[in-house]
Design a protein around this motif. Structure first.
Motif: not given
Length: 335
Positions: A274-286
């Motif tokens: 929900x809400x998706x991710x910014x590029x930075x959040x996505x990189x940190x998450x994965x």
């Protein structure tokens, strides 16, 4: 000017519409876009529709002006896709409501005789209108539904984030440059020739609904029968020249199987949050680099599985309806 008056109860009742099923008002408002002529944002869509207009489409033009108010009975607050109730709701419109809508329509221009028959509750005429609108919906909205939902989902995610961070007042104030929040009143441009109008929600709340075909300004669907709705144009990706493109060819779906490697599948799964991710959040998450996250998101976006929306210095990525459907479908294997 339109002034929408809120109570404390109304503020707690502000909600966002969900776009699993695009509302019938998208089709009705798209008729206005079609009648106003070529708009760069809808050039491909307009060409597609004009080549396929259903028989009796001109009937709808007698009810839906190029600009201004549209009869409320065409946009009932009912389930929004054929087979789930909306066209049945139109066919079941009470005679009193038809008479009221036709009278208001007649105050702006003189309608043809068959429209005046609606005021008398002629069911055959009403059935013809519902059938024609359903056929138009299948041509003007259904082929573009995935792309439309992607745009609306990304916009809604951004606005929900604003509400979570800054509150309901910031959400209402930031809906559109022409919207002004002077607590407890939301001020919006009124319809041409309508003058100043005050509408009191009186505890009914307000449903916020982004619409691809809204036009350049917010518009309100307010009456004493249906749920109060405020429609607004979504924010759009500036890289997109045509908001609603021609439907993708059937063979495009075959490329999905070659798209998903292990990391890319994980990216798609993460962006379904929900809400998706910014590029930075996505990189940190994965646990990958920002550059890699951006590249994977771009590849998914190119095949219609992800949509991206710029917010100041960041880009918010979310899955489209197609991406969500792919994730929920059984998967035999992943590369």
């Amino acid at each position: 000017m339109l002034r929408i008056h809120f109570t404390a109860r109304d503020l707690t009742g502000v909600a966002f519409a969900h776009h699993r099923a695009l509302p019938i008002s998208e089709a009705v408002m798209s008729l206005q876009v079609l009648r106003r002529g070529s708009v760069p944002l809808f050039r491909a869509w307009r060409s597609h529709v004009l080549e396929r207009l259903p028989p009796r489409a001109s009937l709808l033009g007698s009810l839906v002006p190029a600009v201004g108010w549209v009869p409320d009975f065409l946009t009932p607050s009912a389930p929004a896709f054929p087979g789930t109730g909306v066209f049945e709701a139109i066919r079941a419109t009470p005679r009193e409501r038809l008479a009221t809508d036709v009278q208001r329509l007649s105050s702006h221009r003189r309608p043809p005789a068959w429209v005046r028959q609606l005021a008398d509750g002629d069911r055959d005429t009403l059935d013809t209108v519902a059938d024609t609108l359903a056929a138009y919906h299948d041509i003007a909205v259904t082929p573009f539904a995935d792309r439309m939902r992607a745009v609306l989902d990304a916009d809604r995610a951004r606005r929900i984030d604003i509400m979570a961070r800054a509150g309901i007042g910031a959400l209402l104030a930031g809906l559109h440059p022409h919207a002004h929040w002077r607590e407890p009143v939301l001020e919006l441009p009124g319809l041409p020739g309508e003058g100043d109008v005050d509408f009191h929600l009186e505890g009914r709340g307000l449903l916020l609904c982004g619409h691809v075909f809204c036009g350049p300004r917010p518009r309100a669907l307010l009456n004493d029968v249906d749920t109060p709705v405020l429609i607004y144009p979504p924010l759009r990706d500036p890289r997109t020249n045509d908001l609603v493109r021609e439907p993708a060819p059937a063979h495009a779906a075959k490329s999905l199987a070659t798209l998903l490697g292990r990391t890319r599948a994980a990216v798609l799964q993460a962006l379904a949050d929900p809400g998706g991710h910014t590029t930075t959040q996505l990189a940190r998450h994965l646990g990958i680099s920002n550059a890699s996250a951006s590249q994977h998101a771009a590849a998914l976006r190119a095949t219609g599985l992800v949509t991206s929306l710029r917010q100041a210095n960041t880009v918010l990525h979310t899955t489209t309806a197609l991406g969500t459907s792919l994730l929920s479908a059984p998967q035999n294997s992943s590369a």
